[in-house]
Design an enzyme around this catalytic site. Structure first.
Site, PDB file in Angstrom:
ATOM      1  N   TYR A  10       0.868  -1.180   0.000  1.00 49.99           N
ATOM      2  CA  TYR A  10       0.000   0.000   0.000  1.00 49.99           C
ATOM      3  C   TYR A  10       0.904   1.229   0.000  1.00 49.99           C
ATOM      4  CZ  TYR A  10      -3.711   3.239   1.645  1.00 49.99           C
ATOM      5  OH  TYR A  10      -4.601   4.285   1.788  1.00 49.99           O
TER       6      TYR A  10
ATOM      7  N   LYS B  40      -1.006  -1.170  -4.302  1.00 48.49           N
ATOM      8  CA  LYS B  40      -2.108  -0.193  -4.365  1.00 48.49           C
ATOM      9  C   LYS B  40      -1.425   1.160  -4.439  1.00 48.49           C
ATOM     10  CE  LYS B  40      -5.351   1.461  -0.936  1.00 48.49           C
ATOM     11  NZ  LYS B  40      -5.690   2.736  -1.527  1.00 48.49           N
TER      12      LYS B  40
HETATM   13  O1  NGF Z   1      -8.797   8.109   1.468  1.00 51.33           O
HETATM   14  C1  NGF Z   1      -7.750   8.204   0.886  1.00 51.33           C
HETATM   15  C2  NGF Z   1      -6.654   8.973   1.497  1.00 51.33           C
HETATM   16  N1  NGF Z   1      -7.514   7.659  -0.297  1.00 51.33           N
HETATM   17  C3  NGF Z   1      -8.504   6.819  -0.932  1.00 51.33           C
HETATM   18  C4  NGF Z   1      -7.900   5.480  -1.157  1.00 51.33           C
HETATM   19  O2  NGF Z   1      -6.716   5.543  -1.899  1.00 51.33           O
HETATM   20  C5  NGF Z   1      -7.591   4.946   0.241  1.00 51.33           C
HETATM   21  C6  NGF Z   1      -9.068   7.418  -2.176  1.00 51.33           C
HETATM   22  O3  NGF Z   1     -10.143   6.621  -2.565  1.00 51.33           O
HETATM   23  C7  NGF Z   1      -7.917   3.603   0.417  1.00 51.33           C
HETATM   24  O4  NGF Z   1      -8.167   2.897  -0.508  1.00 51.33           O
HETATM   25  C8  NGF Z   1      -7.897   3.104   1.782  1.00 51.33           C
HETATM   26  O5  NGF Z   1      -6.870   2.675   2.250  1.00 51.33           O
HETATM   27  O6  NGF Z   1      -8.917   3.168   2.452  1.00 51.33           O
HETATM   28  C9  NGF Z   1      -9.521   8.851  -1.921  1.00 51.33           C
HETATM   29  O7  NGF Z   1     -10.342   8.910  -0.777  1.00 51.33           O
HETATM   30  C10 NGF Z   1     -10.299   9.422  -3.094  1.00 51.33           C
HETATM   31  O8  NGF Z   1      -9.557   9.263  -4.260  1.00 51.33           O
HETATM   32  C11 NGF Z   1     -10.630  10.895  -2.852  1.00 51.33           C
HETATM   33  O9  NGF Z   1      -9.445  11.647  -2.869  1.00 51.33           O
HETATM   34  O10 NGF Z   1      -6.066   9.714   0.552  1.00 51.33           O
END
Ligand code: NGF
Length: 289
Positions: free
Chosen positions: A133, A161
């Site tokens: 990640y 990821k």
């Molecule tokens: O929430 C974040 C923090 N990133 C998410 C995702 O990359 C995190 C992204 O969907 C994730 O998958 C997790 O670990 O829960 C963003 O919220 C989205 O693109 C809006 O910016 O950056």
């Protein structure tokens, strides 16, 4: 393991305790209504880094119990306490998770050798696969294409990821590691990542915008870029409004509008204010209903 994964939200009550029924409802909503291929459990969106080890295990248990084998499940076990990560990796593997994932160790400035040791310690402790990640804007950990390659030398490390806006690095990674899984992590940049031939995406906004995310991904893969771009535009109007109003609290409010008990955020993260709730209802009506 390819496809569209929701980064699963968690549900808490006003005292900060896990709301089991709420978590179950979020899982069901993602499977039944958002039609995702899988769930990424215990990530940033799951407010994981604010939970105790026992609470992290409880979330893994609830999600697996509710989802069964209906969709793929990835457990995020990363922590700067590598022994906690190993404990969580063993727990998730025993529960039947399809893969584990671990955020790069953060806070201290670990050397690359230390980061590599961390990943090998975690994955070598279980009979499972691991997805790195990488989210440099939150962790401060940037790795080069060669460093990813060194981590990928462990055959149990099957992918990454990739939550970054570095499309040069993404393209280099795609070319260098065609057999590794690359998941896009920024929902607002999904089209660009899909054009570079990622294997899927993992995102927070898929909890409420899953069908559009799939459309963008599949249209892009089919070379229908103009159609995909139109849907990305609408999606980004939605994402911009969500970010402006507070990311996780707003997604939770939008779920509440649909009868899903997504509850409060875990302190110190603040829940939505009354004004933000009103705005979230407007966002829901404008972009989702
Ligand atoms: O929430 C974040 C923090 N990133 C998410 C995702 O990359 C995190 C992204 O969907 C994730 O998958 C997790 O670990 O829960 C963003 O919220 C989205 O693109 C809006 O910016 O950056």
């Amino acid at each position: 393991m390819k496809g569209i994964y929701s980064a699963l939200l968690a549900s808490f009550d006003e005292q900060g305790k896990i709301n089991e029924q709420g978590v179950r409802e979020i899982v069901r909503h993602n499977i039944d209504k958002m039609m995702v291929d899988g769930l990424y459990v215990g990530g940033s969106t799951g407010e994981n880094f604010m939970l105790s080890t026992e609470e992290k295990k409880q979330i893994f248990e609830i999600a697996k119990d509710e989802a069964g084998s209906e969709v793929k499940l990835i457990a995020q076990v990363g922590s700067i306490n590598v022994y906690e990560s190993i404990d969580l990796a063993k727990h998730a593997t025993a529960l039947g998770y399809d893969a584990i994932s671990a955020v790069t160790p953060f806070y201290y400035k670990f050397s690359f050798e230390e980061i590599k040791d961390y990943y090998n310690m975690i994955i070598d402790s279980v009979d499972n696969r691991l997805i790195i990640y990488s989210i440099p804007f939150l962790t401060g950990v940037d790795m080069s294409v060669e460093q990813f390659g060194e981590l990928f030398e462990n055959p149990k490390i099957i992918g990454v990821k990739f939550t970054a806006a570095d499309f040069f690095l993404l393209e280099r990674m795609r070319k260098a590691y065609p057999d590794k899984l690359i998941f896009a992590g920024f929902d607002e940049m999904m089209l660009s990542a899909a054009v570079l031939d990622v294997d899927g995406a993992i995102g927070s906004t898929f909890n409420v915008n899953g069908p559009r995310a799939r459309q963008i991904y599949e249209l892009a893969k089919a070379g229908k870029i103009e159609e995909a771009r139109e849907i990305q535009h609408t999606t980004n109007d939605l994402i911009a409004a969500i970010l402006d109003n507070g990311l996780y609290p707003t997604i939770k409010c939008i779920l509440e509008e649909q009868g899903v008990h997504a509850g409060c955020c875990r302190k110190p993260m603040a829940s939505a204010t009354p004004e933000a709730r009103i705005r979230a209802r407007e966002i829901y009506k404008q972009y989702i209903k």
